[in-house]
Structures are given as C-alpha cells and as structure tokens.
Design an enzyme around this catalytic site. Structure first.
Site, short mmCIF file in Angstrom:
data_model
loop_
_atom_site.label_atom_id
_atom_site.label_comp_id
_atom_site.label_asym_id
_atom_site.label_seq_id
_atom_site.Cartn_x
_atom_site.Cartn_y
_atom_site.Cartn_z
N ASP A 82 0.33 -0.92 0.13
CA ASP A 82 0.15 -0.21 -0.44
C ASP A 82 0.98 1.17 0.09
OD1 ASP A 82 -1.78 1.88 0.26
OD2 ASP A 82 -1.64 1.67 2.70
N ASP A 111 -4.11 3.70 2.48
CA ASP A 111 -5.79 3.72 2.73
C ASP A 111 -5.53 1.49 3.06
OD1 ASP A 111 -5.45 2.47 0.64
OD2 ASP A 111 -6.87 3.28 -0.63
N ASP A 146 -1.61 -1.11 -3.71
CA ASP A 146 -2.29 0.11 -5.46
C ASP A 146 -0.76 -0.91 -6.27
OD1 ASP A 146 -0.34 1.71 -3.71
OD2 ASP A 146 -1.68 2.40 -2.69
N ASP A 196 -9.57 -15.93 -16.69
CA ASP A 196 -10.40 -16.95 -15.34
C ASP A 196 -11.29 -18.29 -15.90
OD1 ASP A 196 -10.69 -16.76 -12.16
OD2 ASP A 196 -13.13 -16.00 -13.44
N GLU A 219 -6.99 -20.99 -16.53
CA GLU A 219 -7.42 -21.93 -15.38
C GLU A 219 -9.41 -22.82 -15.41
OE1 GLU A 219 -9.43 -20.24 -10.88
OE2 GLU A 219 -10.70 -19.02 -12.90
N HIS A 226 -4.27 -17.03 -5.19
CA HIS A 226 -5.57 -16.57 -4.72
C HIS A 226 -6.68 -16.91 -4.35
CE1 HIS A 226 -6.64 -16.27 -8.79
NE2 HIS A 226 -7.83 -15.71 -7.96
N ASP A 227 -7.10 -18.52 -4.62
CA ASP A 227 -7.81 -19.24 -4.05
C ASP A 227 -7.63 -20.48 -3.30
OD1 ASP A 227 -9.50 -17.85 -4.96
OD2 ASP A 227 -9.75 -19.21 -7.06
#
Length: 586
Positions: free
Chosen positions: A38, A42, A46, A223, A282, A355-356
C-alpha cells in the site's frame, strides 16, 4: 556446498526466443494487488505499491508478473466482479499508474500478464445494466435470462429455471422483480454470466483484449475460461444425497463450443500479432485428456491450463470444506499423470499456491518444526518439473495460513457464504465450520504480504483491509533477503537453475520410486544431460533404493535444502530434505 545452492560449473545456454516460446523457461509471479503493498496509506494495496517493490521481484529472478484483477469493480468478489474492463479501479490507482508500472516492469526485462475475467461481469457493468433494463433490451441476450419454471411464480422456492447451485453457495439464479425473469450467476449473484453464444459478446471481449495488448501487456491468465460454453438448454443437474442443489457442472464445463470459442479468440486477438504471448486458462474440473486438446500448439487455443487435480486431493467426501490429509504418493501420482499426459503435445502450468488456495507450507508441509525445510522441499519438487512454474506472493518467503480467531476476520465471499449456509441452513456447529475455514479458506492467501518486522508487516501505515498474520515478526521479506539460508534465497536458486539448465526447462520427465510412501523422485533428461530430483516430503528420515544408483555416484550436486556438506546419492534423506544432482550420461 552451501545450505542453498551450488550451481553447475558448465551448463548449456538458455533457450532463445527463436528456438521456443519464451515462457517455456520462464517463472511467473502472481501479485494479488489488494494485499501486496500500500503506497497511499489507505490500508489497501495499489499499483504504486507494486512499483515500489519491483526490486524484490527482480532479485527473486522471475520473468513474468501476473496481476490479479485491477479493473473497476464494486468489490463483491475482490475484483473478480468487473464493472469496466478498460478502467483501473480507484483503490489501485489510475491508467497512468498502470502505464508507469508496465514501463517499469519492461525496463527490468520482465513481462506483465493481466487477469481476464470474461465468464461473467459485475451486475454494475453497463452491459448488464442495459441487459437488465427489460426483455426488449438490445443487450438482453448478452446474459442468460430465463422465465420461472412452468407452474411457479417468480421468486418463490422452486421457481428457478433449473436446479443448479452457485460455487459461492445458494442457487445459481437470481430473480429480477422488474422483468419477472431470472439471470444465471455461477458465482456471486452480483456476477451474472455472459452469454458466449452471442457473437456480439465475443466481439466485445476480443476488442477489449486487443485494447490491452495494444497498450503493451504480454498475455492473459483467463479466469474459469472452460466455463464459457454452456449447454443452451440449461438442463437440471443431478442432486447428490444431502445436497441442496443440482450439479450443473456437466452442462457448463468444457461445453459444446468451448474449443471453437478459444480458437476464435486466438485468431481474433493473437493471430495477427508478431511474437509470443502467454495465455493460461484456469479450468476447474479439466482432465488430462481435455488439456491435451486445449494446450496442443497446433490447435491454437491456450498455451497451458491451470488444473485442480492436485489441490483437490485433500478434499474429503463433503468437498472442499471437509478437508483431509493428502498422501505423498497421491500427490506425486497426480503430478506424474499430468507430466506424462502432456509430454508429447501441450504444456503444464506448475503451482502450489494462488489467490484461491491456502498456503502450501501449511497445507502439504509443516509450518511448525520443519517450516523452512518443508517450504523449500515442496518448492523443489514443483519447480523442477516440465512446465512453467508459478509463485504466488509470499510463497517465496514461506508465508503460512492465518490463525483466524473467529468469523469476523474473514473477508472472502465464498467463506462467508459457506459459514452462513452451514450454520443457518444445515445446523452445523460454528466451531466446526470455522475449523474448516482456517484450513481451506481463500483468505489464507489474501493476508497482507509480510515485508518487514514493522507495524502491519510494512504493508501499510493504516488499518489493513484484512488482518495481518501475527507471525510477520519472524517471517518477512526484509529478514530473508539478507539471509543466504532463507526460503527466499532457496527460491532464487530454483529460479536461477531453471534459467540455466535446459534439461529442466526442456527435458523429459520420468517419475522414479513410484511406490515409495514419502520420497518424491524424478528424472529430467535432455539428450545426454540428466537432472535427478529427490525430496522426502515428511518429518521423519527416509531411505530409498534408486535404480542404477551407481550411475549417480559421481554426479554433481547443484541444490540442497539441508546442511552444509556436499550430499551424495546415498539412499538416505533427512526430514523434508531435498537434493538435486546433474550428470552427463555420455
């Protein structure tokens, strides 16, 4: 030999682009932008945060950065619900920030791959807003709309057009009060599925892909791309005992036109361009036989697929949320089946984490006593197979699963929906549901990257959007980049070995010791060059008998994760010990 690496004194040159596509000898690093770094304070990662940490990725030695979605999104599924494919979500920055990041990546000799999410959009995408404006909308059939079942009133139980369940719990259909019809959503109700039967949909997607390639990106991770083609009649699925919904998977996975759609995509997007781009699809539920077709270069569909066989081995009879242990024998059999199946045509993608998926060192390793050894042993057996390896952020420093205290720490829609359904509809005890979530939740992969032993692990100066793993004080990149015996240093050696040793990037694969209960052993061969990989994937010592062991007596050790002594092929491995040898068989 050091604790990390002893590279061969003489190796063949690295493959050139003219000989093979560049991605055959490449290593890909996945960045989950929300949790990477970050820069604006915030609490959310990013694009400028990524730019500020490119030194870390350059030192690691990776060739490609894959960004999880950074497009405009309401954030219902952490960016996989896209409302504008050609705008950057403000939480990540601007298109100018993206262009600068892309330039910075290219200036370091790396490439950038975007996430392509086109099975569905957000329900706030202008396409869907127009589609939902009424049955006469010119974009009505851009999505899957259906009337209630005959004899039912819309919105009542049983009125859904078919009995399919969503991947994120509940029905796959959402009722629209204004039109009296339902729309299909295989994932969140805010992620309506695009109707790829409509050529206008396909054309709009191809235009968008070309727009990003024209901007300079180097390919796409696609995806759930094998779900694009549905059986148009959308028939009911079989309802398993104890299930609330029917299994629609046979009617939307590897559907009747999927190969046609991917070949058309290749022609419309990549066919007129010079150079090689990376395309990885994927594909949940894909088989070896399916992948042979998808990845055969002569068919011009995708370069490689993400398959889920090995990360389903620890799913129990009740599925993902009924976890069990996976045996070493099952893991190596699964990998070998894919290696053998794609040996003649096609290509493998190699991954433990994304990420899964929960963290591999907690899932298939030992994140306690043998944390470093198991993290590096698992990395060894993955990275030296035939295929393109993928590193998920934090994997290279051995990040572990998160010890979530209670349900309030979770953010993932799949996890929260499962908790609500299991507790409220099935009557499962909350503690039992939480126990499974701690093991299998996607949020284990989404906790902030652990940069340093500083507040919030150096990820942000604000309250992070998801809690930081409390072990950041001992597991962090700052400490490991200064430690020649660290997990990070070992990953550097693995990446360097793939780059320098053509037998790894291009050689054949042969599984050895198939019946051994704990040792994962295989041989990579290219002409006279051979690489032997040995790893004991449990916390106790192991012995083995290698066929033709005498041929390896004078082999050169090039990598080892335990001890300072030069190892030999001697039939013994310590707990979670990995060894790699090379020889010239002339």
């Amino acid at each position: 030999m050091t604790d990390v690496t002893l590279l061969p004194t003489a190796v063949p040159p690295r493959t050139t682009a003219e000989e093979d596509p560049w991605w055959r000898s490449a290593v890909v690093y996945q960045v989950y932008p929300q949790s990477f770094a970050d820069a604006d304070g915030d609490g959310i990662g990013d694009l400028r945060g990524i730019s500020q940490h490119l030194d870390h990725l350059e030192e690691l030695g990776v060739d490609v950065i894959w960004l999880s979605p950074i497009y405009a999104s309401p954030g219902d599924d952490n960016g996989y619900d896209i409302s504008d494919y050609q705008q950057i979500d403000p939480i990540y920055g601007t298109l100018d920030d993206f262009d600068q990041l892309l330039a910075d990546i290219h200036s370091r000799g790396m490439k950038l791959v975007m996430d392509l999410v086109v099975n569905h959009t957000s329900d706030e995408h202008p396409w869907f807003v127009e589609s939902a404006s009424g049955p006469d909308s010119p974009k009505r059939d851009w999505y899957w709309w259906r009337a209630p079942r005959e004899g039912f009133a819309g919105g009542e139980p049983g009125a859904e057009p078919n009995n399919w369940g969503s991947f994120f719990s509940g029905s796959a259909w959402q009722y629209d009060q204004s039109s009296g019809e339902y729309f299909l959503h295989l994932f969140s109700r805010k992620q309506p599925d695009l109707n790829w039967e409509n050529p206008e949909v396909r054309g709009a997607v191809y235009d968008m892909m070309n727009w990003w390639l024209d901007r300079g990106v180097d390919g796409f991770r696609m995806d759930v791309v094998n779900l694009l083609s549905k059986v148009p009649s959308l028939p009911d699925g079989v309802v398993a005992p104890g299930a609330l919904y029917g299994d629609g998977f046979p009617f939307y996975a590897q559907g009747p036109r999927i190969h046609e759609f991917l070949q058309e995509m290749h022609e419309r997007v990549f066919g007129h361009r010079e150079g090689a781009f990376l395309t990885v699809g994927e594909m949940p539920g894909v088989t070896v036989e399916d992948a042979q077709l998808f990845t055969d270069p002569s068919r011009r569909e995708v370069d490689m697929v993400f398959q889920f066989e090995h990360v389903g081995l620890d799913h129990g009879p009740g599925g993902k949320w009924d976890p069990r242990s996976a045996s070493v024998r099952d893991l190596k059999e699964s990998f070998a089946r894919w290696q053998d199946g794609l040996a003649e045509a096609g290509w493998n993608s190699l991954y433990w984490n994304n990420h899964d998926q929960p963290r591999v060192v907690s899932r298939f390793g030992d994140d306690g006593e043998h944390w470093r050894e198991s993290a590096t042993a698992l990395a060894t057996v993955l990275h030296l197979q035939r295929g393109t390896p993928y590193i998920y952020q934090g994997e290279e420093i051995g990040m572990t699963n998160m010890p979530f205290a209670d349900i309030t720490g979770f953010r993932d829609i799949e996890s929260l929906n499962h908790y609500a359904e299991a507790v409220q509809l099935r009557g499962v005890a909350p503690d039992a549901v939480l126990a499974a979530l701690r093991i299998m939740s996607r949020d284990n992969a989404r906790t902030p990257f652990q940069w340093a032993a500083e507040p919030n692990a150096g990820f942000t100066t604000a309250e992070p959007w998801i809690p930081v793993n409390p072990n950041f004080d001992r597991i962090n990149a700052d400490a490991q980049r200064r430690d020649p015996k660290s997990v990070f240093a070992y990953y550097q050696a693995l990446v360097a070995l793939r780059h320098s040793e053509r037998a790894i990037s291009h050689g054949s694969f042969q599984l050895l010791l198939r019946e051994h209960p704990t040792v994962f052993a295989y041989l990579r061969t290219l002409e006279a060059r051979q690489v032997l990989v040995l790893a004991n994937l449990v916390g106790t010592a192991a012995t083995y008998e290698l066929p033709e062991a005498e041929a390896w007596e004078d082999a050169e050790p090039v990598l080892g994760n335990i001890g300072a002594n030069v190892p030999r092929v001697d039939g013994r491995l310590g707990p979670w010990e990995a060894q790699v040898f090379v020889r010239d068989a002339r």
